[in-house]
Each structure stands twice: as C-alpha cells, then as structure tokens.
Design a protein around this motif. Structure first.
Motif, PDB file in Angstrom:
ATOM      1  N   SER A  48       0.832  -1.206   0.000  1.00  0.00           N
ATOM      2  CA  SER A  48       0.000   0.000   0.000  1.00  0.00           C
ATOM      3  C   SER A  48       0.868   1.258   0.000  1.00  0.00           C
ATOM      4  CB  SER A  48      -0.960   0.011   1.184  1.00  0.00           C
ATOM      5  OG  SER A  48      -0.266   0.117   2.400  1.00  0.00           O
ATOM      6  N   ASP A  51       1.812   1.648  -3.532  1.00  0.00           N
ATOM      7  CA  ASP A  51       0.618   2.038  -4.285  1.00  0.00           C
ATOM      8  C   ASP A  51       0.290   3.508  -4.052  1.00  0.00           C
ATOM      9  OD1 ASP A  51      -1.681   1.555  -5.907  1.00  0.00           O
ATOM     10  OD2 ASP A  51      -2.889   1.430  -4.082  1.00  0.00           O
ATOM     11  N   HIS A  60      -6.030   4.088  -5.589  1.00  0.00           N
ATOM     12  CA  HIS A  60      -5.098   3.437  -4.661  1.00  0.00           C
ATOM     13  C   HIS A  60      -5.762   2.209  -4.054  1.00  0.00           C
ATOM     14  CE1 HIS A  60      -2.591   7.010  -4.863  1.00  0.00           C
ATOM     15  NE2 HIS A  60      -3.607   7.753  -4.460  1.00  0.00           N
ATOM     16  N   MET A  62      -4.713  -0.724  -3.099  1.00  0.00           N
ATOM     17  CA  MET A  62      -4.041  -1.391  -1.987  1.00  0.00           C
ATOM     18  C   MET A  62      -4.136  -0.575  -0.699  1.00  0.00           C
ATOM     19  SD  MET A  62      -3.183  -4.296  -3.049  1.00  0.00           S
ATOM     20  CE  MET A  62      -2.191  -4.889  -1.717  1.00  0.00           C
ATOM     21  N   VAL A  63      -4.171   0.739  -0.814  1.00  0.00           N
ATOM     22  CA  VAL A  63      -4.345   1.582   0.367  1.00  0.00           C
ATOM     23  C   VAL A  63      -5.726   1.342   0.969  1.00  0.00           C
ATOM     24  CG1 VAL A  63      -4.465   3.951   1.201  1.00  0.00           C
ATOM     25  CG2 VAL A  63      -2.735   3.315  -0.467  1.00  0.00           C
ATOM     26  N   TYR A  64      -6.739   1.285   0.112  1.00  0.00           N
ATOM     27  CA  TYR A  64      -8.102   1.040   0.595  1.00  0.00           C
ATOM     28  C   TYR A  64      -8.207  -0.361   1.191  1.00  0.00           C
ATOM     29  CZ  TYR A  64      -8.876   5.133  -2.300  1.00  0.00           C
ATOM     30  OH  TYR A  64      -8.784   6.377  -2.860  1.00  0.00           O
ATOM     31  N   TRP A  65      -7.567  -1.333   0.549  1.00  0.00           N
ATOM     32  CA  TRP A  65      -7.575  -2.702   1.048  1.00  0.00           C
ATOM     33  C   TRP A  65      -6.899  -2.766   2.423  1.00  0.00           C
ATOM     34  CZ3 TRP A  65      -9.778  -7.183   0.681  1.00  0.00           C
ATOM     35  CH2 TRP A  65      -9.146  -8.328   1.139  1.00  0.00           C
ATOM     36  N   ASP A  66      -5.790  -2.074   2.582  1.00  0.00           N
ATOM     37  CA  ASP A  66      -5.075  -2.078   3.854  1.00  0.00           C
ATOM     38  C   ASP A  66      -5.913  -1.415   4.949  1.00  0.00           C
ATOM     39  OD1 ASP A  66      -2.873  -2.717   5.469  1.00  0.00           O
ATOM     40  OD2 ASP A  66      -2.074  -0.697   5.262  1.00  0.00           O
TER      41      ASP A  66
END
Length: 93
Positions: A48, A51, A60, A62-66
């Motif tokens: 993230s 990303d 983004h 991966m940021v949202y996923w994290d």
C-alpha cells in the motif's frame, strides 16, 4: 485464598454456564481472527505504501484494502476482548 470464580458467576445455572462458555470461546475465536487480520494488514502495508506513492489520482486500491483489513483487525480484537472478559483460564483446543 481468593476464589478464582468472579462473584457474579458463582450462582449460574448449567444453561447459563454453557452460554458463558460459548461466549468466551467465540471471543477467543475473534481474538485469533483479529491477530491474523493484523498480520495480513502489516504485510499489505508494504504494497500500500508503494501504491500510494506511484498510483495516479485517487486510484489506490491497496491503500483502501489495507485500511479495510486494519479496520477488521481492530474490530475483531475489540469484540474478542469484550466477549472473552472474565476468563481466567487458557483454552486448549
């Protein structure tokens, strides 16, 4: 010598004891899930950061996923601690 059983649990019926044990075991499960989510969120943090640095605009994923995984970890840890309150033994499954 202090009693190991809390005062409010000394006069429970067998059905109430079964319900209490079920709640505590579910709390233990939530604690395990919370720590697993926390571990995954730490690993996803590596991607993230990259990303957030290199992805253009608001894209983004991966940021949202994290953020989602870390929120799940905190939620499960808090809920697990609340459900497992009052336990004074170690469950060995």
């Amino acid at each position: 010598m202090a009693a190991l059983i809390p005062v409010e649990e000394r006069s429970l019926t067998p059905a109430e004891v079964a319900h209490l044990d079920q709640r505590r075991r579910r709390g233990h499960l939530f604690l395990v899930m919370g720590f697993q989510f926390l571990l995954v969120s730490v690993f996803v943090l590596l991607w993230s950061g990259q990303d957030a640095t290199y992805s253009p605009g608001w894209a983004h994923p991966m940021v949202y996923w994290d953020m989602l995984v870390f929120t799940c970890a905190v939620t499960f840890l808090i809920k697990g601690l609340r459900m497992r309150r009052g336990v004074n033994e170690f469950f060995s499954y």
